[in-house]
Design an enzyme around this catalytic site. Structure first.
Site, PDB file in Angstrom:
ATOM      1  N   ASP A  79      46.323  64.410  40.700  1.00 40.53           N
ATOM      2  CA  ASP A  79      46.782  63.147  41.156  1.00 40.53           C
ATOM      3  C   ASP A  79      47.860  63.601  42.444  1.00 40.53           C
ATOM      4  O   ASP A  79      48.258  64.526  42.642  1.00 40.53           O
ATOM      5  CB  ASP A  79      47.851  62.164  40.470  1.00 40.53           C
ATOM      6  CG  ASP A  79      48.755  63.242  39.638  1.00 40.53           C
ATOM      7  OD1 ASP A  79      48.505  64.566  39.148  1.00 40.53           O
ATOM      8  OD2 ASP A  79      49.644  62.506  39.169  1.00 40.53           O
ATOM      9  N   GLU A 139      50.330  64.559  36.647  1.00 44.59           N
ATOM     10  CA  GLU A 139      51.478  65.255  36.838  1.00 44.59           C
ATOM     11  C   GLU A 139      52.577  64.617  37.584  1.00 44.59           C
ATOM     12  O   GLU A 139      53.897  64.824  37.193  1.00 44.59           O
ATOM     13  CB  GLU A 139      51.173  66.625  37.363  1.00 44.59           C
ATOM     14  CG  GLU A 139      52.153  67.796  37.248  1.00 44.59           C
ATOM     15  CD  GLU A 139      53.267  67.498  38.492  1.00 44.59           C
ATOM     16  OE1 GLU A 139      54.392  68.283  38.246  1.00 44.59           O
ATOM     17  OE2 GLU A 139      52.947  67.028  39.458  1.00 44.59           O
TER      18      GLU A 139
HETATM   19 ZN   LIG Z   1      52.352  68.955  42.466  1.00 42.48          ZN
END
Ligand SMILES: [Zn+2]
Length: 374
Positions: A79, A139
């Protein structure tokens, strides 16, 4: 290894020119499918899709899926932080030294470097090691829907290498501060400020007392710092405020000190400054700190040796922000971060990838893994 920068950049381009912010499920799916196909094209790899709930799909890629132990765990995220429309607004571009575009160094090139390393490692090295590559989809918002999976894998692993970008001066990351974010909600009793102010219990006054108490918990020396970064509240100047909110960001090196802060905050809810004001405390994000252990230092030495053999300049950084490295390090598994190519300007339109760092950093990653196979 025969390396063509142009081929690399053409393989990188589709990974940049797609919106894949956390929770942009079709973008994440597109990235996952790309990496799934790359590993399907290499002999000896098994790709397992992992359900990461509302964040979409994660990939668990192994060369020895039956092995109970993992010699090397590699971690990277699919992401970005960028909103829908960014890929169209500023697709990948290059000048003589750098590539630009959303996620170009944070961290699509890190993921691609891992692929290149796996493609070019000698079969005897791959044969000697049980390798597991985890690519998660969330993340950038704290890995909330992937942390259980990542930690379950890490518990089987001897060491973890995170392929986030190396820093602008070539530095890798050996330590990361822990972080936590809380939302505080204050509910008091409204009253007309002119007619009967004595009947009110101000949510803002309660919040102000909390802000001062929270500030007093900061210890710059040990690195435990608390920041009330956002406040809001009140409905009008002539109303004793019924409602207020505050967002608190906490950073720390010592997980024990953070636990103390957490305990104190929770105790404060039970005994508010104004007993008529109710306070709610909600932890919205959390990452433990990553502090190098003896085993981490041994792993650092291997990376230093590899860099020296390849005449690559590296150094070690302590980073204020967290990554998935924090989540594996807290389990006691030696973890290093920054094994991707060199970049900077993360989370902004200034983000770049340094082109002449790509090949050396693929070689560095390969050399480290070769050393771990011995
Ligand atoms: Zn990163």
């Amino acid at each position: 290894m025969k390396f063509s920068l142009n081929e690399y950049l053409e393989e990188l381009r589709p990974l940049i020119n797609v919106d894949c912010g956390t929770y942009t499920l079709d973008g994440i799916e597109f990235i996952a499918a790309q990496f799934e196909a790359k590993f399907a094209d290499m002999a000896g790899w098994q790709v397992k899709r992992v359900d990461c709930g509302k964040a979409g799909v994660g990939l668990e890629i192994r060369n020895k899926p039956q092995a109970s132990d993992i010699d090397v765990m590699l971690v990277g995220h699919m992401d970005t932080v960028f909103p829908l429309g960014t890929a169209e607004l500023r697709p990948m571009s290059c000048d003589a030294d750098k590539a630009y575009g959303p996620g170009v160094s944070d961290m699509k090139s890190g993921l691609l470097n891992v692929v290149y390393a796996m493609r070019h490692l000698d079969p005897s090295v791959l044969d000697a090691l049980s390798i597991c590559i985890c690519m998660n989809p969330d993340e950038e918002t704290g890995s909330l829907d992937s942390v259980d999976w990542i930690q379950a894998v890490a518990k089987q692993a001897k060491q973890v290498l995170v392929a986030e970008a190396a820093r602008a001066d070539g530095g890798l990351v050996k330590a990361r501060k822990g972080m936590a974010r809380y939302k505080l909600t204050f509910d008091g009793i409204a009253a007309h400020a002119g007619n009967e102010p004595e009947k009110g219990h101000s949510a803002i006054t309660e919040m102000a007392n909390w802000v001062l108490a929270i500030n007093r918990m900061t210890n710059f020396e040990s690195g435990t710092t608390l920041n009330v970064g956002i406040v809001s509240g009140g409905a009008g100047a002539n109303i004793v405020p019924e409602h207020a909110e505050a967002i608190v960001d906490i950073r720390f090196w010592s997980n024990e000190e953070y636990d103390e802060v957490d305990t104190r905050l929770n105790a404060m809810i039970e005994q508010t400054f104004d007993s008529e004001v109710k306070v709610e405390l909600k932890r919205e994000a959390y990452k433990p700190s990553m502090v190098p252990s003896e085993a981490t230092v041994a792993l650092m030495e291997i990376v230093e040796q590899a860099a020296q053999e390849l005449a690559i300049e590296i150094n070690w950084k302590e980073a204020g922000g967290g990554s998935d490295a924090n989540n594996t390090a807290v389990l006691g598994v030696p973890t290093l971060d920054g094994l991707g190519p060199v970049g900077a300007g993360f989370h902004s339109d200034q983000e770049y990838l340094l082109l002449d760092s790509i090949e050396p950093r693929i070689k560095l990653l390969m050399r480290v893994i070769e050393k771990l196979a011995r």
